[in-house]
Write a protein that holds these residues in place. Structure first.
Motif, PDB file in Angstrom:
ATOM      1  N   THR A 197      -4.006   3.169  13.184  1.00 30.00           N
ATOM      2  CA  THR A 197      -4.980   3.958  12.026  1.00 30.00           C
ATOM      3  C   THR A 197      -5.934   5.151  12.632  1.00 30.00           C
ATOM      4  O   THR A 197      -5.828   6.091  11.523  1.00 30.00           O
ATOM      5  CB  THR A 197      -6.345   2.815  12.164  1.00 30.00           C
ATOM      6  OG1 THR A 197      -5.491   1.246  12.492  1.00 30.00           O
ATOM      7  CG2 THR A 197      -7.394   3.105  12.306  1.00 30.00           C
ATOM      8  N   LEU A 198      -5.672   5.316  13.840  1.00 29.59           N
ATOM      9  CA  LEU A 198      -5.455   6.692  14.528  1.00 29.59           C
ATOM     10  C   LEU A 198      -4.476   7.997  14.215  1.00 29.59           C
ATOM     11  O   LEU A 198      -4.992   8.976  13.463  1.00 29.59           O
ATOM     12  CB  LEU A 198      -5.292   6.685  15.822  1.00 29.59           C
ATOM     13  CG  LEU A 198      -6.826   5.770  16.859  1.00 29.59           C
ATOM     14  CD1 LEU A 198      -7.222   5.952  18.102  1.00 29.59           C
ATOM     15  CD2 LEU A 198      -8.058   6.308  16.131  1.00 29.59           C
ATOM     16  N   ARG A 247      -9.637  14.344  -0.405  1.00 32.74           N
ATOM     17  CA  ARG A 247      -9.779  14.695   1.058  1.00 32.74           C
ATOM     18  C   ARG A 247      -9.776  13.902   1.523  1.00 32.74           C
ATOM     19  O   ARG A 247      -9.392  13.972   2.413  1.00 32.74           O
ATOM     20  CB  ARG A 247     -11.302  15.589   0.178  1.00 32.74           C
ATOM     21  CG  ARG A 247     -11.659  16.538   1.521  1.00 32.74           C
ATOM     22  CD  ARG A 247     -12.028  17.666   1.483  1.00 32.74           C
ATOM     23  NE  ARG A 247     -12.492  18.561   2.570  1.00 32.74           N
ATOM     24  CZ  ARG A 247     -14.368  18.324   2.445  1.00 32.74           C
ATOM     25  NH1 ARG A 247     -14.927  18.279   1.671  1.00 32.74           N
ATOM     26  NH2 ARG A 247     -14.848  18.887   4.143  1.00 32.74           N
ATOM     27  N   TRP A 248     -10.218  12.880   1.632  1.00 34.84           N
ATOM     28  CA  TRP A 248     -10.579  11.845   2.113  1.00 34.84           C
ATOM     29  C   TRP A 248      -9.504  10.787   2.547  1.00 34.84           C
ATOM     30  O   TRP A 248      -9.488   9.478   3.107  1.00 34.84           O
ATOM     31  CB  TRP A 248     -12.046  11.082   2.330  1.00 34.84           C
ATOM     32  CG  TRP A 248     -12.438  12.223   1.825  1.00 34.84           C
ATOM     33  CD1 TRP A 248     -13.673  12.094   1.014  1.00 34.84           C
ATOM     34  CD2 TRP A 248     -13.895  12.625   2.987  1.00 34.84           C
ATOM     35  NE1 TRP A 248     -14.951  13.450   1.385  1.00 34.84           N
ATOM     36  CE2 TRP A 248     -14.821  13.208   2.814  1.00 34.84           C
ATOM     37  CE3 TRP A 248     -13.304  12.029   4.411  1.00 34.84           C
ATOM     38  CZ2 TRP A 248     -15.488  14.137   3.657  1.00 34.84           C
ATOM     39  CZ3 TRP A 248     -14.522  13.077   5.321  1.00 34.84           C
ATOM     40  CH2 TRP A 248     -14.929  13.969   5.035  1.00 34.84           C
ATOM     41  N   SER A 249      -8.218  10.918   1.887  1.00 41.04           N
ATOM     42  CA  SER A 249      -7.357   9.835   1.898  1.00 41.04           C
ATOM     43  C   SER A 249      -7.058   9.617   3.302  1.00 41.04           C
ATOM     44  O   SER A 249      -6.732   8.300   3.109  1.00 41.04           O
ATOM     45  CB  SER A 249      -5.714  10.778   1.059  1.00 41.04           C
ATOM     46  OG  SER A 249      -5.696  11.689   1.986  1.00 41.04           O
ATOM     47  N   GLY A 250      -6.832  10.262   4.263  1.00 47.94           N
ATOM     48  CA  GLY A 250      -6.695   9.538   5.707  1.00 47.94           C
ATOM     49  C   GLY A 250      -7.128   8.600   5.596  1.00 47.94           C
ATOM     50  O   GLY A 250      -7.074   7.671   6.502  1.00 47.94           O
ATOM     51  N   LEU A 302       1.092  -0.911  -0.141  1.00 46.41           N
ATOM     52  CA  LEU A 302      -0.062  -0.128  -0.160  1.00 46.41           C
ATOM     53  C   LEU A 302       0.660   1.125  -0.344  1.00 46.41           C
ATOM     54  O   LEU A 302       0.579   2.243  -1.084  1.00 46.41           O
ATOM     55  CB  LEU A 302      -0.928   0.126   0.590  1.00 46.41           C
ATOM     56  CG  LEU A 302      -1.791   1.156   1.323  1.00 46.41           C
ATOM     57  CD1 LEU A 302      -2.624   1.160   0.108  1.00 46.41           C
ATOM     58  CD2 LEU A 302      -2.681   1.365   2.424  1.00 46.41           C
ATOM     59  N   SER A 303       1.891   1.255   0.806  1.00 43.51           N
ATOM     60  CA  SER A 303       2.905   2.111   0.865  1.00 43.51           C
ATOM     61  C   SER A 303       3.613   2.863  -0.801  1.00 43.51           C
ATOM     62  O   SER A 303       3.460   3.994  -0.950  1.00 43.51           O
ATOM     63  CB  SER A 303       4.527   2.133   1.854  1.00 43.51           C
ATOM     64  OG  SER A 303       5.583   1.764   0.582  1.00 43.51           O
ATOM     65  N   LEU A 304       3.469   1.787  -1.742  1.00 43.25           N
ATOM     66  CA  LEU A 304       3.883   2.351  -3.112  1.00 43.25           C
ATOM     67  C   LEU A 304       2.286   2.830  -3.350  1.00 43.25           C
ATOM     68  O   LEU A 304       3.125   3.533  -4.081  1.00 43.25           O
ATOM     69  CB  LEU A 304       3.982   1.006  -3.895  1.00 43.25           C
ATOM     70  CG  LEU A 304       5.224   0.123  -3.614  1.00 43.25           C
ATOM     71  CD1 LEU A 304       5.504  -1.068  -4.216  1.00 43.25           C
ATOM     72  CD2 LEU A 304       6.336   1.600  -3.681  1.00 43.25           C
ATOM     73  N   LEU A 327      -8.018   2.415   6.575  1.00 46.13           N
ATOM     74  CA  LEU A 327      -9.063   1.101   6.848  1.00 46.13           C
ATOM     75  C   LEU A 327      -7.309   0.245   6.745  1.00 46.13           C
ATOM     76  O   LEU A 327      -7.744  -1.144   7.019  1.00 46.13           O
ATOM     77  CB  LEU A 327      -9.324   0.707   5.181  1.00 46.13           C
ATOM     78  CG  LEU A 327     -10.704   1.862   4.810  1.00 46.13           C
ATOM     79  CD1 LEU A 327     -10.945   1.831   3.621  1.00 46.13           C
ATOM     80  CD2 LEU A 327     -11.770   1.686   5.930  1.00 46.13           C
ATOM     81  N   LEU A 328      -6.098  -0.184   5.716  1.00 46.73           N
ATOM     82  CA  LEU A 328      -5.611  -0.885   6.300  1.00 46.73           C
ATOM     83  C   LEU A 328      -4.681  -1.279   7.261  1.00 46.73           C
ATOM     84  O   LEU A 328      -5.000  -2.745   8.250  1.00 46.73           O
ATOM     85  CB  LEU A 328      -4.595  -0.770   4.863  1.00 46.73           C
ATOM     86  CG  LEU A 328      -3.304  -1.416   4.880  1.00 46.73           C
ATOM     87  CD1 LEU A 328      -3.640  -3.225   5.253  1.00 46.73           C
ATOM     88  CD2 LEU A 328      -1.412  -2.066   4.729  1.00 46.73           C
TER      89      LEU A 328
END
Lengths: 769, 504
Positions: free
Chosen positions: A88-89, A24-27, A11-13, A32-33
């Protein structure tokens, strides 16, 4: 298991791309991962609490018996939950905190790399895999501290953190290597059974020291504690995640993980306990002296890390349980406070607690979260911090060596932590309203969700400690102690020494908070480190390194060929001379000289010639002097009845002198380029080299020649080569092919020289015309 | 009793990879005369072809798919065709192939496209191969000259540029000087043992009378002087001084090649002479070879000096020159560790693994410099790395990989090399040296990571050009560095059966 780690890297890639699409909602989306992983690890709680160890193994290095193995027990579970839960947080939080930042995509990527690496550290079973993940956490930390790379302070802090933790990491590598060699196994799980053999080995102490160096640098233990406050240059979510909840605890994790194999010895107890105690006290004290919100939290984190190390040093059953509880409690309250501090910074534009006040009205939610977390940090009931402090005192009181001293240090450290909690939670929110650079109001949901959740969780666990005691704390403690352990946690144990100590701590802590200004300067003596401490040493080392390197360069790399030659000769003379002096019996070399007067004359002539070569002012004269040397040698051949050699020498010498004359005819005159001192030095070097060679020749000639060739040629030259002159027969018969080859080479070389000269003459002609 | 040897006694086939290459070089030399100046790509292709054939042969031999010749010895024990030889061959052939790839465009744009370049490179390569296979002191010396003399010429290839000529002159004079030491050392070894054949030297040392101090001394001095001569070739401190001057002055494509090839040759010769020839040479009933102490002292000095001076360099080529000195130090640790008989095989393998890893990484790093270098040999300062990540993301990523590998960060080939070398050192009880190695590696992070930092976090033009064969070379190097980093067993399997010990 490996999927869990790999998904983070994968996912980091993709994270920068994801971020570009959903801005806007990327965080929320990227979080979710870690949330999913958290749920996955939560689902394993039942199995692990039941005593099961989940093992996975992959072939990695089969020929040498290294495998990529994973080992998931109670300790791993506790850490994995903290890593993914806070992860997550923090990612959600970062989405709001860094909204609009051009590098946010990169930020997510590095945080995910860190998360995956940290998971790798806590579930790796192979020592080398552990080290690899360990270094990856250091590197991602470096990148995150330097996130605001246009700020010089940021870059310096990042480099400092990398040098300290990276250097410690390499020490750790050396230590793990030793450990692997001692035990013959690269699996941590296999080390547990061999504790006695390891601790009896003569390499145990070096291995322990190196591993501790790795763990202490990572976990900011004294004297390596200075990098952590510097690392506060990182954005708030990074501080909360890496430099409080997870990465800095990797050192603690390593100590806990390896304590079944390494722990329990006197060396372990002395080193680990004392480092922990000093760090705990010093961290608390320094926290209390700060005014910057994040630095207060950083130093109090140092103090907590010291406490954890102290508990692992004590190593009793109750101490280990205490460490597990504190680990969990600290992740909750400190994570919450760091995120809250970031929120305050975000909203008010400052982190200086003296420049804030009365914010409770405009930021009520933050105030609530901060109060809950700070109460937990101060160790007040009914929060989880209280429970952990009770267990801490129970452990120090039961310490086998110096219970009174350790308890006193623990109380003193905690007093300052209580005061620091007050600074963080009371100063900014209550009292008179202070105007701040930005007009404060409650931030978006992303900014306060994390602190509130974590602080609330602290309260919940404090009220119902049974939730975690059996499922999380007990398995973790069992894993460290390597035996089945049960844990009972409760808020109220009745009136006992621990409760009394708690009351004293809180009382003194309140006093320390109230009289902070007045006491502050008097207590400076407790911290001599600010002037002569390790931070200063680090700074000197970093500044001094280039200076030193420049100095070395100017000595060793002058660019002058003659100095290079001098160095090579001196070193060789030194090496050979040393062996000569140490190994050779000088008496055996000296045979009674049996010289004739004309030998002395010839030798004198050669010496004079050699001296002449170096002293003459004109090239011609030098060449002539050189010729004298050669003719002298020819004379020596004559004297020792080798007329054929003498003839050759005469011929060659004449030819050489002629050649020289031919060549130097065009060269400019001599000029003196060196000072007198240089020439004297060179003369000394030359004499030394000459002396060495002479001695070598004497030794070589003292050795009887054991050639098998001479007798062979002596016997066979007449019957096989039909000649009486052995040299001739060798040249034209036995080694005829060699001679042929030589003649060919010489002819080719001659043609080459002729061609070159012709070319040169042709060019000269062109230039003239 | 005196017979002319027949060709079949020579067992030429055992030396097939080296012989093919040497003969090929001679043939290309003649062929090149008929290739017009503007079509030198024919020579380049021929060279690459010759190298590839030889590489395939060496690989087949290394993997035991095909066994050439009859037994391990050829030319009456002068040439040893064992696994060690095969691995040295593979390393140097890979380096040469990459060397040809990086040279082609560079020679074109700097107006140096001449056929000599390619066959001089082939001769050097052949020299390294013979050095790795040397079974006799005479072969060691001849191979050393075969390796060195073409390099002297290549260093000055950029005539009439003064820097290039100066560096060639320096290299030649110092090289000749150190060759003299080597010859003298080899002669003393011969004097002490009465033979120049390595196997017989080994036997002679074994049966050397314990009380014969005079012979022991000769051997000790001989080994010492050989160490000086070969120390020069591998750029060990204090015989390293030529390195930065030569690397800076020589054409970059030459440096990319020679920084690895000369090292491979030098270390192969060191191992053959010391580890194969006199591992049993112990003084005063010691447990390790007599040459071990000097070797580890050299290693320590090399690591310390190389890394310290590298810190203040502002020119990329000079910086990498010091870095190559530092790496010679790490490899010397392996040579020193081989002085303990029970570790000898492990240490020898470690050295080869290190060299293999180093070959990819270092050629790669120099190729990146070639990409940023301008036609007039300028723009090789550290500042040329600024902003490279923005203009040339792939090139910058490759350079980052090389730098991480040189530092020895896990998951790169450089780490694998260091890992094996340090492990061998610890097994040989050379713990202080291993610790120095680790500490200086930390130090090296300072200058390697600074380059990464400049590429990614600083602003600059970041100009660079990566035409086709150069880009391939960089890509292959980067992939090699990463693959060996991720799958270290590829390397260790390759080296697993290598031993230098005579007599099984």
């Amino acid at each position: 298991m490996v999927t869990a780690i790999m998904s983070g890297y994968a996912l980091s890639l993709a994270a920068p791309a994801v971020h570009r699409v959903v801005r806007r909602w990327s965080g929320w989306i990227i979080a979710l991962l870690p949330a999913g992983l958290f749920a996955y690890f939560l689902s394993l709680v039942g199995r692990v609490a039941g005593g099961e160890v989940i093992v996975a193994s992959y072939e990695w290095f089969p020929s040498l018996g290294y495998n990529l193995t994973f080992y998931f027990d109670g300790l791993s579970l506790l850490f994995a939950l903290i890593v993914t839960g806070i992860g997550t947080l923090v990612i959600v939080y970062a989405g709001s905190y860094l909204a609009g930042d051009p590098w946010l995509g990169r930020f997510y990527a590095i945080v995910l790399i860190f998360m995956a690496s940290m998971l790798g550290v806590v579930i790796a079973d192979n020592l080398i895999a552990l080290f690899v993940f360990w270094e990856l956490t250091s590197i991602s930390s470096y990148l995150l501290i330097g996130y605001k790379f246009d700020k010089a302070a940021s870059r310096a802090a990042a480099l400092q953190a990398l040098l300290v933790t990276g250097g410690g990491g390499l020490a750790l590598l050396a230590g793990l290597l030793l450990l692997g060699l001692i035990s013959g196994s690269w699996e941590i799980s296999a080390l547990f059974g061999e504790a006695e053999a390891i601790q009896a080995h003569h390499l145990y102490l070096p291995a322990l020291l190196l591993i501790l160096a790795g763990a202490f640098t990572k976990s900011a233990q004294f004297p390596f504690h200075f990098w952590l406050p510097g690392a506060m240059e990182a954005p708030a979510p990074v501080s909360a995640y890496l430099h409080s909840a997870t990465m800095v605890k990797a050192g603690v994790f390593l100590l806990a993980r390896l304590s079944p194999a390494l722990g329990g010895t006197d060396e372990w107890t002395a080193l680990v306990t004392s480092a922990g105690a000093v760090t705990m006290f010093l961290g608390g004290f320094l926290a209390w002296k700060q005014t910057d919100l994040k630095r207060i939290l950083a130093y109090s984190t140092v103090s907590t890390l010291g406490t954890l190390v102290l508990l692992l040093g004590i190593g009793s059953s109750i101490a280990v349980k205490g460490a597990a509880v504190l680990l969990l409690a600290h992740a909750m309250y400190k994570g919450s406070l760091f995120l809250m501090a970031g929120g305050l910074d975000h909203e008010t534009g400052t982190r200086d607690i003296t420049a804030m006040g009365g914010l409770a009205r405009s930021m009520p939610v933050s105030m609530l979260a901060a109060s809950l977390a700070a109460l937990s940090m101060a160790g007040l009931p009914p929060l989880v911090g209280f429970i952990s402090k009770e267990v801490l005192y129970e452990a120090t009181l039961e310490d086998a060596v110096w219970p009174a001293l350790i308890t006193a240090v623990a109380v003193a450290g905690n007093v300052f932590v209580v005061a620091a909690a007050g600074l963080v939670a009371i100063k900014p929110f209550w009292g008179e309203w202070v105007e701040t650079p930005k007009h404060p109001h409650e931030g978006p949901v992303g900014l306060w969700l994390g602190p509130v959740l974590l602080a609330g969780l602290g309260l919940f666990v404090g009220l119902a400690p049974g939730v975690v005691s059996h499922d999380l704390i007990a398995p973790a403690a069992s894993a460290v102690l390597q035996k089945e352990t049960t844990v009972k946690l409760a808020l109220w144990h009745g009136i006992n020494p621990m409760l009394v100590l708690s009351v004293i701590t809180v009382g003194l802590g309140v006093a320390a908070y109230v009289w902070r200004e007045r006491l502050g300067n008097r207590l400076n003596i407790l911290d001599p480190g600010s002037r002569f401490g390790p931070a200063r040493i680090y700074q000197e080392a970093v500044d001094g390194l280039p200076r030193f390197a420049t100095a070395v360069t100017s000595v060793l790399q002058s660019g002058y060929l003659r100095l290079y030659l001098t160095t090579i000769v001196v070193v060789t003379v030194g090496l050979v001379g040393f062996t000569l002096a140490s190994r050779v019996d000088a008496g055996g070399m000296w045979r009674t000289p049996d010289v004739r007067i004309y030998e002395i004359l010839v030798a004198g002539m050669i010496l004079a010639g050699a001296l002449g070569v170096t002293l003459m002012r004109s090239r011609m004269a030098s060449v002539a002097a050189l010729g004298t040397v050669g003719y002298g040698i020819a004379l020596l051949y004559v004297l020792f009845s080798a007329p054929d050699l003498a003839m050759t020498q005469f011929a060659i010498e004449t030819l050489t002198v002629l050649l020289f004359v031919f060549v130097i005819y065009r060269l400019p005159k001599y000029a003196t380029l060196t000072s007198r001192r240089d020439r004297v030095r060179d003369a000394v070097v030359a004499l030394l080299a000459g002396a060495m060679m002479t001695t070598l020749v004497l030794i070589v000639t003292a050795e009887p020649l054991r050639s098998r060739l001479t007798p062979y040629f002596a016997e066979n030259s007449l019957p096989l080569g039909k000649g009486r002159n052995i040299v001739n027969v060798i040249l034209v018969d036995f080694r005829a092919f060699d001679t042929l080859g030589e003649i060919t080479v010489l002819s080719v070389a001659a043609i080459g020289v002729y061609a070159l000269m012709k070319l040169r003459l042709g060019q000269a002609g062109d230039e003239e015309s | 009793m005196f017979q002319v040897p027949s060709l079949s006694d020579l067992n030429v086939a055992a030396a097939l990879p080296a012989v093919v290459l040497a003969l090929g070089a001679c043939v290309f030399l003649v062929v090149d005369l008929f290739v017009p100046r503007e079509r030198k790509h024919i020579t380049a292709w021929l060279t690459a072809g010759g190298l590839s054939v030889s590489l395939v042969l060496a690989l087949l031999s290394l993997t035991d798919v095909v066994t050439f010749g009859d037994g391990e010895e050829a030319f009456f024990g002068m040439y040893i065709a064992d696994q060690f030889t095969d691995m040295v061959n593979v390393i140097v052939l890979v380096t040469s192939l990459l060397g040809v790839m990086v040279a082609y465009n560079y020679l074109d744009r700097t107006n140096m496209q001449r056929g000599e370049y390619y066959y001089l490179l082939l001769f050097t390569t052949a020299g390294v191969m013979f050095m790795g296979a040397a079974g006799d002191l005479v072969v060691v010396f001849v191979a050393l000259e075969l390796l060195s003399i073409p390099l002297y010429i290549l260093t000055g290839f950029r005539r009439p540029q003064e820097q290039s000529e100066e560096s060639a002159m320096k290299y030649f004079l110092l090289g000749a000087f150190s060759s003299a030491f080597l010859v003298y050392g080899l002669a003393l070894v011969y004097g002490a043992t009465g033979t120049s054949n390595l196997r017989e030297i080994w036997q002679a040392v074994d049966s050397m009378v314990a009380g014969d101090t005079s012979a022991q001394f000769l051997l000790l001095t001989g080994a010492g002087l050989s160490l000086v001569g070969l120390g020069f070739k591998v750029a060990a401190v204090p015989f390293h001084m030529w390195t930065p001057d030569v690397y800076q002055g020589a054409p970059t494509s030459v440096v990319a090649y020679m920084s690895v090839a000369a090292k491979v040759g030098g270390f192969a010769a060191l191992l053959r002479v010391l580890v194969a020839g006199m591992p049993n040479f112990m003084l005063d009933n010691g447990t390790s070879a007599a040459w071990m102490d000097v070797t580890w002292l050299l290693a320590a000095a090399t690591m310390i000096v190389g890394n310290f001076i590298a810190i203040v360099q502002s020119d990329l080529k000079r910086l990498l020159a010091y870095s190559s000195i530092a790496h010679a130090g790490y490899i010397l640790i392996g040579v020193a560790a081989a002085g303990v008989p029970r570790v000898a095989d492990e240490a020898t393998q470690a050295v080869l693994i290190y060299l293999m890893a180093y070959a990819f990484t270092n050629v790669g790093a120099f190729s990146v410099i070639i990409a940023v270098e301008r036609d007039d040999a300028s723009n090789t300062g550290l500042s040329s790395m600024r902003g490279l990540a923005r203009t040339q993301p792939l090139l910058a990523a490759a350079m980052a990989v090389f730098m991480l590998s040189l530092t020895g960060i896990p998951l790169t080939a450089g780490f694998v090399g260091k890992w094996f070398v340090f492990k061998a050192a610890i097994a040989a009880d050379l713990i202080p040296v291993a610790v120095i190695g680790v500490l200086t590696s930390v130090l090296s992070a300072y200058y390697y990571l600074r380059i990464v930092w400049m590429m990614y976090f600083e602003d600059g033009d970041g100009e660079a050009a990566t035409p086709r064969p150069l880009a391939w070379a960089i890509g292959i190097s980067a992939i090699g560095t990463l693959v060996f980093g991720f799958l270290p067993y590829l390397l260790s399997d390759m080296a697993r059966e290598i031993t230098l010990a005579f007599g099984g």
